[in-house]
Design a protein around this motif. Structure first.
Motif, short mmCIF file in Angstrom:
data_model
loop_
_atom_site.label_atom_id
_atom_site.label_comp_id
_atom_site.label_asym_id
_atom_site.label_seq_id
_atom_site.Cartn_x
_atom_site.Cartn_y
_atom_site.Cartn_z
N PHE A 39 -64.70 37.02 -42.70
CA PHE A 39 -64.14 36.92 -41.35
C PHE A 39 -64.94 35.92 -40.52
O PHE A 39 -64.38 35.09 -39.80
N TRP A 42 -64.10 32.29 -41.58
CA TRP A 42 -62.84 31.80 -41.00
C TRP A 42 -63.09 31.29 -39.57
O TRP A 42 -62.60 30.23 -39.18
N ASN A 43 -63.88 32.05 -38.83
CA ASN A 43 -64.16 31.65 -37.45
C ASN A 43 -65.08 30.43 -37.37
O ASN A 43 -64.93 29.58 -36.49
N LYS A 46 -62.94 27.39 -37.79
CA LYS A 46 -62.22 26.95 -36.58
C LYS A 46 -63.12 26.09 -35.70
O LYS A 46 -62.69 25.08 -35.15
N ALA A 65 -63.31 32.60 -28.41
CA ALA A 65 -62.90 33.75 -29.24
C ALA A 65 -63.58 33.69 -30.61
O ALA A 65 -64.03 34.72 -31.14
N ASN A 68 -67.28 34.52 -30.15
CA ASN A 68 -67.41 35.96 -29.92
C ASN A 68 -67.32 36.73 -31.24
O ASN A 68 -68.04 37.70 -31.46
N ALA A 69 -66.40 36.29 -32.10
CA ALA A 69 -66.23 36.97 -33.38
C ALA A 69 -67.48 36.82 -34.24
O ALA A 69 -67.94 37.79 -34.87
N ALA A 72 -70.17 38.96 -32.83
CA ALA A 72 -69.87 40.38 -33.08
C ALA A 72 -70.25 40.77 -34.50
O ALA A 72 -70.74 41.88 -34.74
N ASN A 75 -74.04 41.05 -34.63
CA ASN A 75 -74.56 42.20 -33.89
C ASN A 75 -74.03 43.55 -34.40
O ASN A 75 -74.26 44.58 -33.78
N SER A 76 -73.30 43.52 -35.51
CA SER A 76 -72.59 44.74 -35.93
C SER A 76 -73.44 45.70 -36.75
O SER A 76 -72.93 46.73 -37.19
N ALA B 36 -60.56 40.36 -42.12
CA ALA B 36 -60.64 40.76 -40.70
C ALA B 36 -60.33 42.24 -40.55
O ALA B 36 -61.05 42.97 -39.85
N ALA B 65 -71.49 47.85 -30.02
CA ALA B 65 -71.42 46.76 -31.01
C ALA B 65 -70.16 46.89 -31.87
O ALA B 65 -69.48 45.90 -32.17
N ASN B 68 -67.14 45.99 -29.73
CA ASN B 68 -67.12 44.53 -29.55
C ASN B 68 -66.54 43.85 -30.79
O ASN B 68 -65.78 42.88 -30.67
N ALA B 69 -66.93 44.34 -31.96
CA ALA B 69 -66.43 43.75 -33.20
C ALA B 69 -64.92 43.93 -33.33
O ALA B 69 -64.20 43.01 -33.72
N ALA B 72 -63.24 41.68 -30.93
CA ALA B 72 -63.35 40.28 -31.37
C ALA B 72 -62.33 39.97 -32.45
O ALA B 72 -61.75 38.87 -32.49
N VAL B 73 -62.07 40.93 -33.33
CA VAL B 73 -61.01 40.75 -34.33
C VAL B 73 -59.66 40.61 -33.63
O VAL B 73 -58.89 39.69 -33.91
N ASN B 75 -58.95 39.63 -30.74
CA ASN B 75 -58.83 38.43 -29.91
C ASN B 75 -59.02 37.13 -30.70
O ASN B 75 -59.11 36.06 -30.10
N SER B 76 -59.11 37.24 -32.02
CA SER B 76 -59.50 36.06 -32.80
C SER B 76 -58.35 35.14 -33.17
O SER B 76 -58.56 34.14 -33.87
N GLY B 77 -57.16 35.46 -32.70
CA GLY B 77 -56.04 34.55 -32.99
C GLY B 77 -55.51 34.74 -34.40
O GLY B 77 -55.18 33.76 -35.09
#
Lengths: 154, 154
Positions: A39, A42-43, A46, A65, A68-69, A72, A75-76, B36, B65, B68-69, B72-73, B75-77
């Protein structure tokens, strides 16, 4: 260490200190950590396309976005997904070298560096500065590479 | 529609309108979207264990956390990872029904509902209220189920 670094360190320490859920099986640990990196990849792709390569129109909201991903993921609490019996000499479908547990200070260092740079990526993306984002993308990528070089088999 | 809802709608619209990177192959789309959801599932599992089931000590920072994760998924498009040729009748390793593209208004609705509830999960987790987090976990789960019921094969 700045505030973001301290936060990352605290989160990483928490992650290594205690599982967030009932302990996952080794298979589930491996599946979850590979999903997290996939994941993230992929980000990262982009950001590379829009901020570094430039072959796709730069969209600041999409960059925010994506960053942020990535933050995240960092920080997970992924430390919970790395148990000593989840290395490639003991488990399937992973390239994690046993050195990850034989060099715990090095492993912690690469994890903290990744967390720090990923959080900075999120800050830089929020600024909308494309050139700065491209630079920070490289800084994050260096921390990925450092871990791969030390702890991932080819 | 509140501010969060508007944000989700805008992000989803952007995601469906334009790819964030050079168009991925169908195989890469499927791999990225499964990663994702898998990453999200791990984080949902942490919230379930700490806020719902209670078998693991509640840790507000870990819940933040995790939420947030998940946001973030959302909102990731991810719309960019669903192309009409990536359904189970045309591609391997996916359970996505062709109905996803035959019912675009329904597909957009389930996506927007998920985004809205995932963003609310992030807000609730930030409050540190365990009971509220458990309720919002269920609200997010309902949006997952709605999409599975309509668009994912058993």
């Amino acid at each position: 260490m700045n505030k973001t670094g301290l936060l990352s360190a605290a989160l990483l320490t928490a992650a290594f200190a205690m599982p967030a859920a009932a302990q996952l099986s080794v298979e589930d640990q491996i599946e979850a950590r590979k999903a997290a990196y996939q994941f993230m990849s992929w980000n990262m792709g982009k950001i590379k396309a829009q901020a570094v390569d430039g072959g796709v129109e730069f969209n600041a909201d999409q960059m925010k976005a994506a960053a942020n991903a990535i933050a995240a993921v960092a920080n997970s609490g992924m430390g919970a997904l790395f148990s000593p019996d989840s290395t490639m000499d003991k488990a399937d479908d992973t390239r994690l070298k046993p050195e990850f547990f034989q060099q715990p200070e090095k492993a912690r260092e690469v994890g903290m560096n990744f967390g720090r740079e990923a959080n900075k990526l999120q800050e830089v993306a929020a600024s909308g500065d494309r050139a700065a984002l491209a630079r920070q993308f490289s800084a994050v990528g260096e921390t990925c590479k450092a871990c791969h070089d030390s702890f991932r088999a080819d």
